[in-house]
Design an enzyme around this catalytic site. Sequence first.
Site, PDB file in Angstrom:
ATOM      1  N   LYS A   1       2.172  -3.604   6.973  1.00 25.03           N
ATOM      2  CA  LYS A   1       2.315  -3.438   4.881  1.00 25.03           C
ATOM      3  C   LYS A   1       3.811  -3.429   4.640  1.00 25.03           C
ATOM      4  CE  LYS A   1      -1.532  -4.901   3.155  1.00 25.03           C
ATOM      5  NZ  LYS A   1      -2.004  -6.153   2.852  1.00 25.03           N
TER       6      LYS A   1
ATOM      7  N   SER B   1       0.755  -1.479   0.044  1.00 26.36           N
ATOM      8  CA  SER B   1       0.337  -0.268  -0.175  1.00 26.36           C
ATOM      9  C   SER B   1       0.919   1.428   0.231  1.00 26.36           C
ATOM     10  CB  SER B   1      -0.465   0.286   0.837  1.00 26.36           C
ATOM     11  OG  SER B   1      -1.250   1.275   1.496  1.00 26.36           O
TER      12      SER B   1
ATOM     13  N   TYR C   1      -1.855  -1.359  10.340  1.00 22.66           N
ATOM     14  CA  TYR C   1      -2.080  -1.125   9.675  1.00 22.66           C
ATOM     15  C   TYR C   1      -1.011  -1.555   8.377  1.00 22.66           C
ATOM     16  CZ  TYR C   1      -3.609  -1.175   4.696  1.00 22.66           C
ATOM     17  OH  TYR C   1      -3.988  -1.673   3.354  1.00 22.66           O
TER      18      TYR C   1
HETATM   19  C1  UD1 Z   1      -6.999   5.022   4.274  1.00 23.57           C
HETATM   20  C2  UD1 Z   1      -5.455   4.326   4.053  1.00 23.57           C
HETATM   21  C3  UD1 Z   1      -5.126   3.396   3.358  1.00 23.57           C
HETATM   22  C4  UD1 Z   1      -5.802   2.380   2.677  1.00 23.57           C
HETATM   23  C5  UD1 Z   1      -7.099   2.975   2.377  1.00 23.57           C
HETATM   24  C6  UD1 Z   1      -8.531   1.716   1.224  1.00 23.57           C
HETATM   25  C7  UD1 Z   1      -4.349   5.703   5.395  1.00 23.57           C
HETATM   26  C8  UD1 Z   1      -3.372   6.827   6.021  1.00 23.57           C
HETATM   27  N1  UD1 Z   1      -4.825   5.138   4.873  1.00 23.57           N
HETATM   28  O1  UD1 Z   1      -6.599   6.041   2.614  1.00 23.57           O
HETATM   29  O2  UD1 Z   1      -3.991   2.476   3.381  1.00 23.57           O
HETATM   30  O3  UD1 Z   1      -5.374   1.634   2.392  1.00 23.57           O
HETATM   31  O4  UD1 Z   1      -7.857   3.650   2.940  1.00 23.57           O
HETATM   32  O5  UD1 Z   1      -8.665   1.693   3.285  1.00 23.57           O
HETATM   33  O6  UD1 Z   1      -5.293   5.841   6.454  1.00 23.57           O
HETATM   34  N2  UD1 Z   1     -12.750  12.104   2.592  1.00 23.57           N
HETATM   35  C9  UD1 Z   1     -13.042  12.031   3.499  1.00 23.57           C
HETATM   36  N3  UD1 Z   1     -14.709  12.033   3.909  1.00 23.57           N
HETATM   37  C10 UD1 Z   1     -14.788  10.573   3.954  1.00 23.57           C
HETATM   38  C11 UD1 Z   1     -14.211  10.072   3.998  1.00 23.57           C
HETATM   39  C12 UD1 Z   1     -12.749   9.816   3.173  1.00 23.57           C
HETATM   40  O7  UD1 Z   1     -13.386  13.387   3.446  1.00 23.57           O
HETATM   41  O8  UD1 Z   1     -16.058  10.587   4.497  1.00 23.57           O
HETATM   42  C13 UD1 Z   1     -11.218  11.940   2.621  1.00 23.57           C
HETATM   43  C14 UD1 Z   1     -10.248  11.761   3.642  1.00 23.57           C
HETATM   44  O9  UD1 Z   1      -9.679  12.467   4.268  1.00 23.57           O
HETATM   45  C15 UD1 Z   1      -8.932  12.261   2.963  1.00 23.57           C
HETATM   46  C16 UD1 Z   1      -9.839  11.112   1.496  1.00 23.57           C
HETATM   47  O10 UD1 Z   1     -10.970  11.219   1.701  1.00 23.57           O
HETATM   48  O11 UD1 Z   1      -8.448  12.973   1.998  1.00 23.57           O
HETATM   49  C17 UD1 Z   1      -9.287   9.742   0.739  1.00 23.57           C
HETATM   50  O12 UD1 Z   1     -10.101   9.063   2.071  1.00 23.57           O
HETATM   51  P1  UD1 Z   1     -10.053   8.069   2.050  1.00 23.57           P
HETATM   52  O13 UD1 Z   1     -10.850   6.271   0.944  1.00 23.57           O
HETATM   53  O14 UD1 Z   1     -10.317   6.886   4.283  1.00 23.57           O
HETATM   54  O15 UD1 Z   1      -8.654   6.617   1.846  1.00 23.57           O
HETATM   55  P2  UD1 Z   1      -7.193   7.133   2.369  1.00 23.57           P
HETATM   56  O16 UD1 Z   1      -7.579   7.918   3.950  1.00 23.57           O
HETATM   57  O17 UD1 Z   1      -6.680   8.404   1.270  1.00 23.57           O
END
Ligand code: UD1
Length: 342
Positions: free
Chosen positions: A152, A124, A148
Site C-alpha cells: 500500500k 490503508s 501488505y
Molecule cells: C488489520 C490490518 C489492516 C487491515 C485490516 C483489515 C494490521 C496492522 N492491520 O487491522 O492493515 O486493513 O486488518 O483487513 O495488521 N483482535 C482480537 N481478537 C480477534 C481478532 C482481533 O482481540 O480475534 C484485536 C486485534 O488485536 C486488534 C483489533 O482486534 O486490536 C482489530 O483487529 P483486526 O480486526 O484484525 O484489524 P487490525 O489488526 O486493526
Amino acid sequence: MRVLATGGAGYIGSHVVAALLEAGHEATVVDNFSNSSPLAVASIAELCGHRPQCVELDLLDVDALEALLQGGDFDGVIHLAGLKAVGESVAQPLRYYEANLCGSLNLCRAMQRVGLRRLVFSSSATVYGEPQSVPVTEDAPTGATNPYGWSKYMVEQLLRDIATADAGWHTALLRYFNPVGAHPSGRLGEETRGEAANLMPRLAQVATGRLPNATIYGDDYPTPDGTGIRDYIHVWDLAIAHVRALEVLAGDTALSAGVHTWNLGTGRGYSVREVIAAFEQACSRSLPQQVLPRRPGDIAAIYADPSRAERDLGWRAKRDLVQMAQDHWRWQQGHPAGYEDG
Ligand code: UD1
C-alpha cells in the site's frame, strides 16, 4: 460519470459500486473473483434495480486491461483490487507484491495510454504503522511492518511520483481505518472463506457456533480496559466517501488537481471489549471469551483524525458501532458462508 471499479465484486468494492449507482453514476466492475463472488454483482443489481457491467479480468493481464480501457470511455477509476490479509502477505510476499504493486502499475500504465488520469486508490491506515500520537492526521509519519502494508505504501508513492511527472493526474489516496459491517439491506457483505482473521467477522463466526469463543489478543495494553483500540468504520459510510472523492476530483475546485490523501474513519476508537459488547447486543446473546497473548505485530491504539475528509469532501461517517454490529450480523445470518450460501 462512467466509473471503472477494480475489485468491484469484493467486500468494499461491492458497496462502492452500489453507492455509485445510487448516486446516479454508471459503474463497470472488473474483478478476477479470487476472493469474491460474481453473485455480489447480481446482488448489487437487485439492490439498485440496475445491473452494472461486469468484466472478469486480472490486472496482471495487461492486454485485456488495455483493451477494456480503450473501449470504455471512462471518466474515472476506483482501484480497490488487491490482496489484504496481513499474515498471508508475510508468508507469500511475491504473491502480494505481484497482485498489489504490479496490478496497480499495469492499471496506471493502461490509464496513461488512454489519457484517463482520474483515480481513487484504496489505501490503508496500515501505512501509519505504530503512530506516535492519536488521533492520526494525514501528515503523520508513514511506513509499514509487513508486505501488505509495504505494498500500500509503495502504491501511494508510485501515484505521487506519477502525478509529479504529469500534472494531468487527479488522484485520491483513501486511508481506511477498520472497515466492518455490511449493507443495511443485508444483501451485500464480506465473503469470509474459512476462519476469519479480523475481529468482527470472527465474532460473527462465534455467534453462529463456527468458532468456539471470542479471542481477545492481549488485555495488557496501555489502554483503559487493556485491550487494543481501533477506529471501526461502517462499510457503507466508507463507500459513500469514495463517491464523494471521485466527484471532488472531477469538480473544478483547487481540490480536483494533484494528489490528495484522506483518512476515512469515524475519529473514535473502540476497544476489543467494547466491540464484543456491541456485537453481543446486536446478536442478543453473550459470547464466550478467552484472553490470549498479544497478536504479533499488533499495536495498542490507533484512530483517525477525519477532519480533512470532512472539510474537503463534505463527508463524515454517520453509523455507530452498534449499527455496524447489527448490519454485520444481519448479513452473517442471511449468508452464513457467503453469497453461495444466501
Ligand atoms: C488489520 C490490518 C489492516 C487491515 C485490516 C483489515 C494490521 C496492522 N492491520 O487491522 O492493515 O486493513 O486488518 O483487513 O495488521 N483482535 C482480537 N481478537 C480477534 C481478532 C482481533 O482481540 O480475534 C484485536 C486485534 O488485536 C486488534 C483489533 O482486534 O486490536 C482489530 O483487529 P483486526 O480486526 O484484525 O484489524 P487490525 O489488526 O486493526
